[in-house]
Design a protein around this motif. Structure first.
Motif, PDB file in Angstrom:
ATOM      1  N   LEU A 238      -4.035   1.294  -8.386  1.00 41.25           N
ATOM      2  CA  LEU A 238      -2.639   1.584  -8.684  1.00 41.25           C
ATOM      3  C   LEU A 238      -1.828   0.385  -8.212  1.00 41.25           C
ATOM      4  O   LEU A 238      -2.015  -0.095  -7.091  1.00 41.25           O
ATOM      5  CB  LEU A 238      -2.167   2.836  -7.940  1.00 41.25           C
ATOM      6  N   VAL A 239      -0.936  -0.095  -9.062  1.00 44.65           N
ATOM      7  CA  VAL A 239      -0.136  -1.263  -8.710  1.00 44.65           C
ATOM      8  C   VAL A 239       1.340  -0.919  -8.873  1.00 44.65           C
ATOM      9  O   VAL A 239       1.769  -0.452  -9.929  1.00 44.65           O
ATOM     10  CB  VAL A 239      -0.487  -2.475  -9.589  1.00 44.65           C
ATOM     11  N   GLY A 240       2.087  -1.131  -7.813  1.00 50.42           N
ATOM     12  CA  GLY A 240       3.528  -0.934  -7.856  1.00 50.42           C
ATOM     13  C   GLY A 240       4.231  -2.253  -8.087  1.00 50.42           C
ATOM     14  O   GLY A 240       4.000  -3.219  -7.343  1.00 50.42           O
ATOM     15  N   ARG A 241       5.066  -2.326  -9.119  1.00 54.63           N
ATOM     16  CA  ARG A 241       5.782  -3.556  -9.451  1.00 54.63           C
ATOM     17  C   ARG A 241       7.283  -3.306  -9.477  1.00 54.63           C
ATOM     18  O   ARG A 241       7.726  -2.206  -9.842  1.00 54.63           O
ATOM     19  CB  ARG A 241       5.324  -4.098 -10.808  1.00 54.63           C
ATOM     20  N   ASP A 242       8.037  -4.320  -9.090  1.00 49.74           N
ATOM     21  CA  ASP A 242       9.492  -4.235  -9.148  1.00 49.74           C
ATOM     22  C   ASP A 242       9.915  -3.876 -10.570  1.00 49.74           C
ATOM     23  O   ASP A 242       9.488  -4.522 -11.538  1.00 49.74           O
ATOM     24  CB  ASP A 242      10.105  -5.564  -8.735  1.00 49.74           C
ATOM     25  N   ALA A 243      10.720  -2.832 -10.706  1.00 45.27           N
ATOM     26  CA  ALA A 243      11.055  -2.320 -12.029  1.00 45.27           C
ATOM     27  C   ALA A 243      11.781  -3.345 -12.889  1.00 45.27           C
ATOM     28  O   ALA A 243      11.618  -3.358 -14.118  1.00 45.27           O
ATOM     29  CB  ALA A 243      11.892  -1.046 -11.906  1.00 45.27           C
ATOM     30  N   ARG A 244      12.569  -4.216 -12.301  1.00 50.66           N
ATOM     31  CA  ARG A 244      13.335  -5.169 -13.108  1.00 50.66           C
ATOM     32  C   ARG A 244      12.579  -6.461 -13.392  1.00 50.66           C
ATOM     33  O   ARG A 244      12.672  -7.014 -14.491  1.00 50.66           O
ATOM     34  CB  ARG A 244      14.668  -5.498 -12.425  1.00 50.66           C
ATOM     35  N   THR A 245      11.792  -6.924 -12.441  1.00 50.43           N
ATOM     36  CA  THR A 245      11.153  -8.230 -12.604  1.00 50.43           C
ATOM     37  C   THR A 245       9.658  -8.163 -12.896  1.00 50.43           C
ATOM     38  O   THR A 245       9.085  -9.126 -13.397  1.00 50.43           O
ATOM     39  CB  THR A 245      11.352  -9.068 -11.349  1.00 50.43           C
ATOM     40  N   GLY A 246       9.020  -7.056 -12.542  1.00 48.23           N
ATOM     41  CA  GLY A 246       7.575  -6.966 -12.708  1.00 48.23           C
ATOM     42  C   GLY A 246       6.789  -7.584 -11.569  1.00 48.23           C
ATOM     43  O   GLY A 246       5.551  -7.591 -11.593  1.00 48.23           O
ATOM     44  N   ALA A 247       7.478  -8.094 -10.550  1.00 52.99           N
ATOM     45  CA  ALA A 247       6.792  -8.687  -9.404  1.00 52.99           C
ATOM     46  C   ALA A 247       5.996  -7.623  -8.650  1.00 52.99           C
ATOM     47  O   ALA A 247       6.489  -6.513  -8.415  1.00 52.99           O
ATOM     48  CB  ALA A 247       7.801  -9.344  -8.460  1.00 52.99           C
ATOM     49  N   GLN A 248       4.778  -7.947  -8.270  1.00 57.20           N
ATOM     50  CA  GLN A 248       3.923  -6.987  -7.568  1.00 57.20           C
ATOM     51  C   GLN A 248       4.445  -6.721  -6.166  1.00 57.20           C
ATOM     52  O   GLN A 248       4.723  -7.633  -5.399  1.00 57.20           O
ATOM     53  CB  GLN A 248       2.490  -7.516  -7.505  1.00 57.20           C
ATOM     54  N   ARG A 249       4.583  -5.419  -5.845  1.00 54.64           N
ATOM     55  CA  ARG A 249       5.051  -5.022  -4.510  1.00 54.64           C
ATOM     56  C   ARG A 249       3.903  -4.496  -3.650  1.00 54.64           C
ATOM     57  O   ARG A 249       3.904  -4.677  -2.441  1.00 54.64           O
ATOM     58  CB  ARG A 249       6.136  -3.945  -4.632  1.00 54.64           C
ATOM     59  N   TRP A 250       2.952  -3.820  -4.262  1.00 51.90           N
ATOM     60  CA  TRP A 250       1.808  -3.316  -3.506  1.00 51.90           C
ATOM     61  C   TRP A 250       0.685  -2.948  -4.463  1.00 51.90           C
ATOM     62  O   TRP A 250       0.885  -2.853  -5.674  1.00 51.90           O
ATOM     63  CB  TRP A 250       2.187  -2.108  -2.646  1.00 51.90           C
ATOM     64  N   THR A 251      -0.504  -2.761  -3.909  1.00 59.74           N
ATOM     65  CA  THR A 251      -1.656  -2.357  -4.690  1.00 59.74           C
ATOM     66  C   THR A 251      -2.519  -1.421  -3.850  1.00 59.74           C
ATOM     67  O   THR A 251      -2.584  -1.553  -2.620  1.00 59.74           O
ATOM     68  CB  THR A 251      -2.469  -3.577  -5.149  1.00 59.74           C
ATOM     69  N   ARG A 252      -3.151  -0.459  -4.517  1.00 57.99           N
ATOM     70  CA  ARG A 252      -4.011   0.501  -3.823  1.00 57.99           C
ATOM     71  C   ARG A 252      -5.242   0.772  -4.688  1.00 57.99           C
ATOM     72  O   ARG A 252      -5.125   1.297  -5.797  1.00 57.99           O
ATOM     73  CB  ARG A 252      -3.258   1.808  -3.554  1.00 57.99           C
ATOM     74  N   THR A 253      -6.416   0.432  -4.184  1.00 58.68           N
ATOM     75  CA  THR A 253      -7.654   0.640  -4.925  1.00 58.68           C
ATOM     76  C   THR A 253      -7.929   2.138  -5.076  1.00 58.68           C
ATOM     77  O   THR A 253      -7.868   2.899  -4.098  1.00 58.68           O
ATOM     78  CB  THR A 253      -8.834  -0.035  -4.200  1.00 58.68           C
ATOM     79  N   VAL A 254      -8.239   2.551  -6.311  1.00 57.59           N
ATOM     80  CA  VAL A 254      -8.456   3.987  -6.562  1.00 57.59           C
ATOM     81  C   VAL A 254      -9.772   4.262  -7.279  1.00 57.59           C
ATOM     82  O   VAL A 254     -10.216   5.404  -7.334  1.00 57.59           O
ATOM     83  CB  VAL A 254      -7.303   4.588  -7.396  1.00 57.59           C
ATOM     84  N   GLY A 255     -10.423   3.253  -7.839  1.00 57.88           N
ATOM     85  CA  GLY A 255     -11.680   3.474  -8.544  1.00 57.88           C
ATOM     86  C   GLY A 255     -11.454   4.148  -9.882  1.00 57.88           C
ATOM     87  O   GLY A 255     -11.468   3.506 -10.930  1.00 57.88           O
ATOM     88  N   THR A 256     -11.238   5.442  -9.863  1.00 52.52           N
ATOM     89  CA  THR A 256     -10.904   6.205 -11.067  1.00 52.52           C
ATOM     90  C   THR A 256      -9.716   7.108 -10.762  1.00 52.52           C
ATOM     91  O   THR A 256      -9.562   7.590  -9.640  1.00 52.52           O
ATOM     92  CB  THR A 256     -12.091   7.071 -11.536  1.00 52.52           C
ATOM     93  N   THR A 257      -8.892   7.319 -11.757  1.00 50.49           N
ATOM     94  CA  THR A 257      -7.687   8.120 -11.551  1.00 50.49           C
ATOM     95  C   THR A 257      -7.178   8.668 -12.871  1.00 50.49           C
ATOM     96  O   THR A 257      -7.440   8.081 -13.931  1.00 50.49           O
ATOM     97  CB  THR A 257      -6.579   7.276 -10.884  1.00 50.49           C
ATOM     98  N   PHE A 258      -6.478   9.779 -12.818  1.00 50.95           N
ATOM     99  CA  PHE A 258      -5.822  10.316 -14.012  1.00 50.95           C
ATOM    100  C   PHE A 258      -4.508   9.601 -14.287  1.00 50.95           C
ATOM    101  O   PHE A 258      -3.920   9.747 -15.350  1.00 50.95           O
ATOM    102  CB  PHE A 258      -5.555  11.814 -13.855  1.00 50.95           C
ATOM    103  N   GLY A 259      -4.017   8.832 -13.304  1.00 45.92           N
ATOM    104  CA  GLY A 259      -2.769   8.110 -13.467  1.00 45.92           C
ATOM    105  C   GLY A 259      -1.726   8.588 -12.473  1.00 45.92           C
ATOM    106  O   GLY A 259      -1.834   9.666 -11.893  1.00 45.92           O
ATOM    107  N   PRO A 260      -0.671   7.778 -12.256  1.00 40.60           N
ATOM    108  CA  PRO A 260       0.360   8.117 -11.270  1.00 40.60           C
ATOM    109  C   PRO A 260       1.452   9.010 -11.852  1.00 40.60           C
ATOM    110  O   PRO A 260       1.637   9.071 -13.071  1.00 40.60           O
ATOM    111  CB  PRO A 260       0.931   6.746 -10.912  1.00 40.60           C
ATOM    112  N   ALA A 261       2.182   9.682 -10.974  1.00 38.80           N
ATOM    113  CA  ALA A 261       3.323  10.500 -11.393  1.00 38.80           C
ATOM    114  C   ALA A 261       4.337  10.546 -10.258  1.00 38.80           C
ATOM    115  O   ALA A 261       3.968  10.601  -9.076  1.00 38.80           O
ATOM    116  CB  ALA A 261       2.883  11.925 -11.742  1.00 38.80           C
ATOM    117  N   ARG A 262       5.606  10.493 -10.614  1.00 35.06           N
ATOM    118  CA  ARG A 262       6.659  10.656  -9.605  1.00 35.06           C
ATOM    119  C   ARG A 262       6.695  12.110  -9.166  1.00 35.06           C
ATOM    120  O   ARG A 262       6.589  13.027  -9.971  1.00 35.06           O
ATOM    121  CB  ARG A 262       8.016  10.250 -10.177  1.00 35.06           C
TER     122      ARG A 262
END
Length: 449
Positions: A125-149
């Motif tokens: 899972l990779v979190g990126r700045d919503a306006r610029t796309g710059a990477q803010r953080w990353t978290r290894t998950v292997g397999t996932t159904f996807g993120p949700a707020r």
């Protein structure tokens, strides 16, 4: 929310049934007219294949590139201006759930778009700045159904292909975990301090947890409402209105001519999980609104034969109106609905079609516009390394007087299909182009939410 493949046997006769993918008051015809029958912006250069998400002035979707790879596409929701795009992947998500959208989460000044990306030889899972796309953080998950707020947090099921699968709640600003629990789950509602989840298991449950600590507040076994024999392969849907959560579990047939699994609608009180009402052996029809917006259902008798159509009161579960099938065409029809969901149409392509007012049961004459699927024979997506995925189904307008399809480019789909966030609505057309319009002030769920 809606994440599973839906069987269209409730929508059209069995001989033409195909599989399509799919999650405030519903908008009426006046809403569409307020939009002047044209979108505020259009991005036809994109091929969006997931539903769009909206938040904090941004909209994001997962799109398919010409080379067969996926990407996360982020735009300004007010102008439709493309802000950035980054490669995305699918890892461990069943094809029946469709392509996952990104998630938009965070607080003012720290809004991130989170998606699944390849990271070295792994997946994260990779979190990126919503306006610029710059990477803010990353978290290894292997397999996932996807993120949700989920409220002020970010939620995801991780390591879904392993016995060690866990549902994890993260800080959207940093990606650091706040708490987790074993198994996989989906967010169905989130409010101040708590989140309501659908636990996907052999005996599924709906559960409320403290958002900060994960402490269980209440739990409700779905089979308590619908009976033993639940099977998630048929799909599910949830929607919340006020202090009420409305759930739906679809039927599944494990073998030809075999019995259907338990299915129907039920309602829970969000504060304590108490069951308010249940209606078994009713199907959700497609296309349709989210259960929290409108409940138009189709009856199935004890011999698994389709019956009439029934509209339910979401507060009580009682039947409001009922329409028999005596006036429907004999074969090859699709369901169609007007902007305000006041009638049920039976669309026969390029032939005079029928529509009946749900309030009176009388036929609706003249050039009645209604919305139905653009196609019931979608082509599978050509995603590199993945098979069996389909795009989110698009709606097109039709004239039921003659069954002719109208120009979709000049018509704004109803909000019961698109949903809305702060009055903004974004939808995918049948070619994957994205369109946006602002024609209200409220927030409401759409067909796939």
């Amino acid at each position: 929310m809606v994440r599973h493949r839906r069987l269209l046997s409730a929508l059209i006769p069995a001989q033409t049934a195909m599989v399509l993918l799919g999650a405030a008051a519903c908008g009426g015809s006046s809403e569409t007219q307020a939009a002047a029958d044209r979108p505020a912006w259009n991005d036809t250069a994109v091929d969006a294949v997931s539903r769009s998400v909206i938040g904090s002035g941004f909209t994001a979707a997962t799109a398919l590139r010409p080379d067969g790879h996926l990407e996360t596409v982020v735009s300004d929701v007010r102008s439709g201006k493309r802000l950035w795009a980054r490669p995305a992947v699918i890892s461990g998500r069943p094809a029946a759930m469709g392509v996952a959208p990104p998630a938009i989460a965070g607080t003012a000044g720290h809004i991130v778009v989170v998606s699944v990306e390849a990271q070295g030889r792994g997946v994260a899972l990779v979190g990126r700045d919503a306006r610029t796309g710059a990477q803010r953080w990353t978290r290894t998950v292997g397999t996932t159904f996807g993120p949700a707020r989920c409220g002020t947090m970010l939620c995801a099921s991780e390591e879904t292909a392993r016995k060690s699968a866990a549902f994890t709640v993260l800080s959207p600003e940093t990606g650091k975990p706040a708490w987790h629990m074993p198994g996989v789950a989906e967010v169905e509602w989130a409010g101040p301090g708590r989140v309501v989840l659908f636990r996907m298991s052999a005996h599924p449950t709906v559960e409320a947890h403290d958002l900060a600590t994960g402490k269980e507040i209440w739990a409700f076994p779905v089979e308590n409402a619908l009976g033993r024999g639940a099977n998630l392969s048929g799909g599910w849907a949830f929607g919340a209105v006020g202090d009420t959560l409305i759930g739906y579990l679809a039927p599944y047939q494990t073998r030809a001519n075999g019995p259907l699994s338990s299915f129907g609608f039920f309602s829970l009180r969000l504060t304590d999980g108490k069951q308010l009402w249940v209606r078994k052996r009713l199907l959700r029809v497609y296309p349709s609104a989210n259960p929290a917006v409108s409940l138009i259902t189709r009856e199935v008798d004890d011999h698994d034969r389709y019956g009439g159509f029934t509209a339910l009161d979401a507060r009580t579960g009682r039947s409001v109106t009922r329409l028999t099938t005596s006036g429907t065409p004999k074969a090859n029809w699709w369901l169609a609905f007007p902007d305000d969901l006041s009638a049920v149409g039976f669309l026969a392509h390029d032939q005079p079609s029928l529509m009946y007012d749900l309030r009176t049961g009388k036929a609706v004459g003249g050039h009645a516009r209604a919305w139905s699927f653009c196609t019931t024979t979608p082509a599978p997506l050509k995603i590199t390394g993945q098979e069996g995925f389909y795009p989110i189904a698009a709606l097109c307008p039709y004239d039921l007087k003659n069954g002719h399809r109208l120009d979709a480019a000049k018509a704004v789909p109803p909000s019961w299909y698109t949903g809305a966030v702060d009055g903004w609505r974004v939808w995918r057309d049948e070619r994957g182009g994205l369109h946006g319009v602002h024609d209200g002030n409220g927030t409401s769920p759409g067909m796939y939410q």
